[in-house]
Design a protein around this motif. Structure first.
Motif, PDB file in Angstrom:
ATOM      1  N   ARG A 364     -78.039  17.181   2.256  1.00  9.18           N
ATOM      2  CA  ARG A 364     -78.197  16.394   1.043  1.00  9.18           C
ATOM      3  C   ARG A 364     -79.207  15.254   1.173  1.00  9.18           C
ATOM      4  NH1 ARG A 364     -72.833  14.206  -1.515  1.00  9.18           N
ATOM      5  NH2 ARG A 364     -72.413  16.451  -1.450  1.00  9.18           N
ATOM      6  N   LYS A 365     -79.025  14.358   2.111  1.00 10.31           N
ATOM      7  CA  LYS A 365     -79.916  13.205   2.229  1.00 10.31           C
ATOM      8  C   LYS A 365     -81.344  13.625   2.556  1.00 10.31           C
ATOM      9  CE  LYS A 365     -76.539   9.652   3.535  1.00 10.31           C
ATOM     10  NZ  LYS A 365     -76.128   8.686   4.605  1.00 10.31           N
ATOM     11  N   LYS A 366     -81.463  14.608   3.443  1.00 12.02           N
ATOM     12  CA  LYS A 366     -82.798  15.022   3.876  1.00 12.02           C
ATOM     13  C   LYS A 366     -83.549  15.755   2.771  1.00 12.02           C
ATOM     14  CE  LYS A 366     -81.740  15.069   8.797  1.00 12.02           C
ATOM     15  NZ  LYS A 366     -81.712  15.839  10.056  1.00 12.02           N
ATOM     16  N   VAL A 367     -82.822  16.523   1.961  1.00 12.15           N
ATOM     17  CA  VAL A 367     -83.468  17.223   0.851  1.00 12.15           C
ATOM     18  C   VAL A 367     -84.037  16.220  -0.147  1.00 12.15           C
ATOM     19  CG1 VAL A 367     -83.016  18.624  -1.205  1.00 12.15           C
ATOM     20  CG2 VAL A 367     -82.231  19.398   1.045  1.00 12.15           C
ATOM     21  N   LEU A 406     -83.423  22.056 -10.726  1.00 10.02           N
ATOM     22  CA  LEU A 406     -82.045  21.644 -11.003  1.00 10.02           C
ATOM     23  C   LEU A 406     -81.950  20.160 -11.303  1.00 10.02           C
ATOM     24  CD1 LEU A 406     -80.181  23.565  -8.160  1.00 10.02           C
ATOM     25  CD2 LEU A 406     -80.348  24.209 -10.570  1.00 10.02           C
ATOM     26  N   PRO A 407     -81.016  19.768 -12.171  1.00  4.83           N
ATOM     27  CA  PRO A 407     -80.745  18.338 -12.359  1.00  4.83           C
ATOM     28  C   PRO A 407     -80.293  17.717 -11.047  1.00  4.83           C
ATOM     29  CG  PRO A 407     -79.720  19.648 -14.091  1.00  4.83           C
ATOM     30  CD  PRO A 407     -80.208  20.619 -13.054  1.00  4.83           C
ATOM     31  N   HIS A 408     -80.519  16.435 -10.906  1.00  2.34           N
ATOM     32  CA  HIS A 408     -80.228  15.739  -9.654  1.00  2.34           C
ATOM     33  C   HIS A 408     -78.775  15.939  -9.225  1.00  2.34           C
ATOM     34  CE1 HIS A 408     -79.276  12.346  -7.004  1.00  2.34           C
ATOM     35  NE2 HIS A 408     -80.580  12.261  -6.734  1.00  2.34           N
ATOM     36  N   GLU A 409     -77.839  15.749 -10.137  1.00  6.86           N
ATOM     37  CA  GLU A 409     -76.425  15.834  -9.768  1.00  6.86           C
ATOM     38  C   GLU A 409     -76.029  17.258  -9.403  1.00  6.86           C
ATOM     39  OE1 GLU A 409     -73.847  14.156 -12.648  1.00  6.86           O
ATOM     40  OE2 GLU A 409     -74.565  12.099 -12.363  1.00  6.86           O
ATOM     41  N   LEU A 411     -77.945  19.572  -8.094  1.00  4.21           N
ATOM     42  CA  LEU A 411     -78.471  19.858  -6.767  1.00  4.21           C
ATOM     43  C   LEU A 411     -77.657  19.146  -5.702  1.00  4.21           C
ATOM     44  CD1 LEU A 411     -80.603  21.094  -4.915  1.00  4.21           C
ATOM     45  CD2 LEU A 411     -82.066  19.115  -5.363  1.00  4.21           C
ATOM     46  N   ALA A 412     -77.278  17.920  -5.961  1.00  2.45           N
ATOM     47  CA  ALA A 412     -76.485  17.164  -4.981  1.00  2.45           C
ATOM     48  C   ALA A 412     -75.158  17.860  -4.714  1.00  2.45           C
ATOM     49  CB  ALA A 412     -76.248  15.745  -5.485  1.00  2.45           C
ATOM     50  N   ASP A 413     -74.535  18.369  -5.761  1.00  2.00           N
ATOM     51  CA  ASP A 413     -73.259  19.061  -5.585  1.00  2.00           C
ATOM     52  C   ASP A 413     -73.420  20.357  -4.803  1.00  2.00           C
ATOM     53  OD1 ASP A 413     -71.800  17.161  -6.891  1.00  2.00           O
ATOM     54  OD2 ASP A 413     -71.861  18.173  -8.850  1.00  2.00           O
ATOM     55  N   ALA A 414     -74.607  20.954  -4.846  1.00  3.26           N
ATOM     56  CA  ALA A 414     -74.831  22.236  -4.173  1.00  3.26           C
ATOM     57  C   ALA A 414     -75.161  22.067  -2.697  1.00  3.26           C
ATOM     58  CB  ALA A 414     -75.969  22.979  -4.860  1.00  3.26           C
ATOM     59  N   LEU A 415     -75.382  20.837  -2.283  1.00  2.01           N
ATOM     60  CA  LEU A 415     -75.838  20.604  -0.914  1.00  2.01           C
ATOM     61  C   LEU A 415     -74.735  20.057  -0.033  1.00  2.01           C
ATOM     62  CD1 LEU A 415     -79.280  18.964  -1.749  1.00  2.01           C
ATOM     63  CD2 LEU A 415     -78.918  21.229  -0.763  1.00  2.01           C
ATOM     64  N   PRO A 416     -74.689  20.496   1.231  1.00  4.01           N
ATOM     65  CA  PRO A 416     -73.705  19.959   2.176  1.00  4.01           C
ATOM     66  C   PRO A 416     -74.166  18.617   2.727  1.00  4.01           C
ATOM     67  CG  PRO A 416     -75.089  21.561   3.279  1.00  4.01           C
ATOM     68  CD  PRO A 416     -75.525  21.546   1.838  1.00  4.01           C
ATOM     69  N   LEU A 417     -73.210  17.811   3.120  1.00  2.73           N
ATOM     70  CA  LEU A 417     -73.578  16.571   3.808  1.00  2.73           C
ATOM     71  C   LEU A 417     -74.088  16.888   5.200  1.00  2.73           C
ATOM     72  CD1 LEU A 417     -70.621  14.242   2.779  1.00  2.73           C
ATOM     73  CD2 LEU A 417     -72.995  14.106   2.015  1.00  2.73           C
ATOM     74  N   HIS A 418     -73.448  17.835   5.878  1.00  5.88           N
ATOM     75  CA  HIS A 418     -73.870  18.266   7.212  1.00  5.88           C
ATOM     76  C   HIS A 418     -73.651  19.763   7.312  1.00  5.88           C
ATOM     77  CE1 HIS A 418     -73.894  14.066   8.458  1.00  5.88           C
ATOM     78  NE2 HIS A 418     -72.686  13.962   7.935  1.00  5.88           N
ATOM     79  N   GLN A 419     -74.655  20.483   7.745  1.00  6.83           N
ATOM     80  CA  GLN A 419     -74.492  21.934   7.920  1.00  6.83           C
ATOM     81  C   GLN A 419     -75.512  22.418   8.926  1.00  6.83           C
ATOM     82  OE1 GLN A 419     -74.109  24.176   4.367  1.00  6.83           O
ATOM     83  NE2 GLN A 419     -74.415  26.142   5.373  1.00  6.83           N
ATOM     84  N   THR A 420     -75.068  22.822  10.080  1.00  6.50           N
ATOM     85  CA  THR A 420     -75.964  23.305  11.130  1.00  6.50           C
ATOM     86  C   THR A 420     -75.395  24.559  11.746  1.00  6.50           C
ATOM     87  OG1 THR A 420     -74.882  22.013  12.863  1.00  6.50           O
ATOM     88  CG2 THR A 420     -76.691  20.956  11.682  1.00  6.50           C
ATOM     89  N   THR A 421     -76.262  25.322  12.401  1.00  4.98           N
ATOM     90  CA  THR A 421     -75.830  26.496  13.156  1.00  4.98           C
ATOM     91  C   THR A 421     -75.607  26.079  14.592  1.00  4.98           C
ATOM     92  OG1 THR A 421     -78.064  27.106  13.789  1.00  4.98           O
ATOM     93  CG2 THR A 421     -77.259  27.933  11.676  1.00  4.98           C
ATOM     94  N   ALA A 422     -75.200  27.019  15.405  1.00  7.29           N
ATOM     95  CA  ALA A 422     -74.960  26.729  16.818  1.00  7.29           C
ATOM     96  C   ALA A 422     -76.232  26.318  17.525  1.00  7.29           C
ATOM     97  CB  ALA A 422     -74.337  27.944  17.507  1.00  7.29           C
ATOM     98  N   THR A 423     -77.383  26.754  17.018  1.00  2.31           N
ATOM     99  CA  THR A 423     -78.651  26.412  17.664  1.00  2.31           C
ATOM    100  C   THR A 423     -79.207  25.093  17.162  1.00  2.31           C
ATOM    101  OG1 THR A 423     -79.892  27.614  15.968  1.00  2.31           O
ATOM    102  CG2 THR A 423     -79.241  28.847  17.931  1.00  2.31           C
ATOM    103  N   GLY A 424     -78.491  24.476  16.247  1.00  2.51           N
ATOM    104  CA  GLY A 424     -78.955  23.186  15.736  1.00  2.51           C
ATOM    105  C   GLY A 424     -79.857  23.300  14.525  1.00  2.51           C
ATOM    106  N   GLU A 425     -80.113  24.512  14.042  1.00  3.11           N
ATOM    107  CA  GLU A 425     -80.973  24.679  12.872  1.00  3.11           C
ATOM    108  C   GLU A 425     -80.120  24.627  11.610  1.00  3.11           C
ATOM    109  OE1 GLU A 425     -83.112  28.249  13.258  1.00  3.11           O
ATOM    110  OE2 GLU A 425     -84.312  27.577  14.963  1.00  3.11           O
ATOM    111  N   LEU A 426     -80.575  23.914  10.637  1.00  3.11           N
ATOM    112  CA  LEU A 426     -79.833  23.785   9.387  1.00  3.11           C
ATOM    113  C   LEU A 426     -80.006  25.016   8.525  1.00  3.11           C
ATOM    114  CD1 LEU A 426     -80.800  20.107   8.933  1.00  3.11           C
ATOM    115  CD2 LEU A 426     -78.465  20.905   9.051  1.00  3.11           C
TER     116      LEU A 426
END
Length: 451
Positions: A364-367, A406-409, A411-426
């Motif tokens: 979310r924040k990075k997007v 998408l509207p701001h809200e 898009l925000a609802d569609a995004l995770p706060l944190h989401q990574t794979t085992a390799t560290g790639e989002l």
């Protein structure tokens, strides 16, 4: 050139009368006509010359109009108060009318046997040339036959001394004189051959292209600032894709863009697709009258080497951000030794490159931080060009294209706060499928609490 050659040129003079050609004064700028008429009225010979005559004969609309005359630069300055003299290598007069500059050149001489004038040649290269001569000598000093025709304002005829009209009809580019000698005088003529062939859709005569392999290295001795100007003429004038293909076909790409040539030599079809699509898109924007930037162009041309270097350093344990920064700095430094790209453009190039890995960080924040970046649009357009690299990159481009709609809200609802794979790639998530929002608890004070 020797006197025999000059005599042959005089004998080969062809005068195309007003009834035999298509040039109309309606298509010549008023400023150029003023200069031509005033010189003629003052008793001097005055001719429209070079690319303007060539393009007018081909039915085009030139942007620049150059004048050739037997008046010296000092003579021209006396006639025009709005005139300034420029140049040391080639002394020229610039007559200024508002935003338009008419370049007036005195006929160049073919020899300095009479001891007059000022010419200096080093290793076959002309570094200074202010020897005045006749119109016949001036024609022989020009580069290509199609550029050596003169429109005479006194009777509206075209004077052709070297067969330029034949080349126009044959759609061919021939150099005037011995090609190897002419390229040694000025190596940039090799690039001009490529640029003209691409612009006019002409073929380069084998006699003109044969010396490229041997004399191409001479381009390394040309001032990098001059090669920057030449690269803009080649790639940002609406015929960039043709220029690039010809530059590579003629073996000159490696002398202008060594990193690009190396990357393409590795057989990366996705990179070739990116470069050709980027140039094709640029040509389209020019045709539509839209703005284009050298920064995006050079980012496209140099991407393959930057990407490969960054990936190499990352696999060797280098921090990803540092690897991309080092790769960009290394490639730009090498390129600027050949083509002097101004810092204002290299900064943008480096930003476009550095933002590419950030498109993979779907959080979310990075997007939202990336969407707010001033170079987001250029970097996103670049991401779309990279679609041929892999299915994942293509999908990523589609995700970001959808996310921007998408509207701001939403898009925000569609995004995770944190989401990574085992390799560290989002991992990307679908922007069209919003998450369920948690119900807010009401505080005992009646104010809403945190989610």
């Amino acid at each position: 050139m020797n006197p025999t050659t000059r005599n042959e040129a005089r004998l080969a003079l062809r005068i195309i009368t007003r009834e035999q050609h298509t040039i109309s004064r309606k298509n010549i700028s008023k400023a150029a006509l003023r200069v031509l008429y005033r010189l003629n009225d003052a008793g001097y010979n005055a001719y429209l010359v070079g690319g303007a005559v060539r393009d007018l004969l081909l039915g085009g609309h030139p942007k620049d109009f150059d004048v050739a005359t037997n008046a010296t630069p000092d003579d021209v300055k006396k006639l025009f108060r709005n005139c300034r003299l420029i140049g040391r290598r080639f002394r020229l007069a610039h007559v200024v009318y508002g935003n338009e500059i008419i370049e007036v050149a005195t006929f160049r001489g073919a020899s300095e046997d009479d001891g007059e004038g000022d010419r200096h040649i080093v290793d076959g290269r002309i570094v200074r040339d202010n020897v005045w001569g006749t119109i016949e000598e001036d024609a022989l000093r020009r580069d290509f036959r199609v550029n050596a025709m003169y429109y005479d304002i006194s009777d509206f005829s075209v004077r052709d001394y070297v067969g330029g009209m034949h080349d126009l009809q044959d759609h061919a580019l021939h150099l005037i004189g011995d090609p190897a000698t002419r390229y040694r005088e000025d190596p940039v003529r090799m690039l001009r051959a490529v640029r003209l062939a691409a612009k006019l859709d002409f073929r380069i005569d084998p006699s003109a292209s044969a010396p490229f392999a041997e004399l191409g290295p001479l381009l390394s001795g040309v001032a990098p600032a001059r090669l920057f100007d030449e690269s803009l003429k080649m790639f940002l004038a609406g015929h960039g894709l043709k220029s690039f293909r010809l530059l590579e076909q003629c073996g000159l790409l490696k002398f202008m863009f060594p990193a690009t040539a190396r990357a393409l030599k590795r057989g990366d079809s996705a990179l070739r697709s990116l470069i050709e699509s980027g140039l094709e898109n640029t040509d389209g924007r020019v045709a539509e009258g839209k703005s284009v930037t050298p920064a995006f162009l050079f980012a496209v041309l140099l991407w393959g080497e930057v990407r490969d270097l960054a990936h190499t350093w990352v696999t060797h344990g280098k921090d990803a951000g540092d690897a991309w920064a080092r790769a960009a700095t290394h490639v730009v430094a090498e390129q600027c030794q050949r083509v002097a790209i101004p810092r204002r453009f290299t900064i943008t190039m480096e930003e476009i490159w550095s933002l590419q890995p950030r498109f993979e960080q779907i959080q979310r924040k990075k997007v939202f931080r990336l969407l707010a970046h001033p170079r987001f649009r250029a970097a996103f357009d670049f991401l779309l060009l990279r679609a041929a690299e892999s299915t994942a990159i293509g999908d990523l481009g589609q995700w970001w294209a959808h996310a921007q709609q998408l509207p701001h809200e939403t898009l925000a609802d569609a995004l995770p706060l944190h989401q990574t794979t085992a390799t560290g790639e989002l991992e990307p998530v679908r922007a069209g499928a919003p998450r369920k929002r948690k119900r807010r608890r009401k505080s005992t004070t009646g104010k809403s609490g945190t989610a």
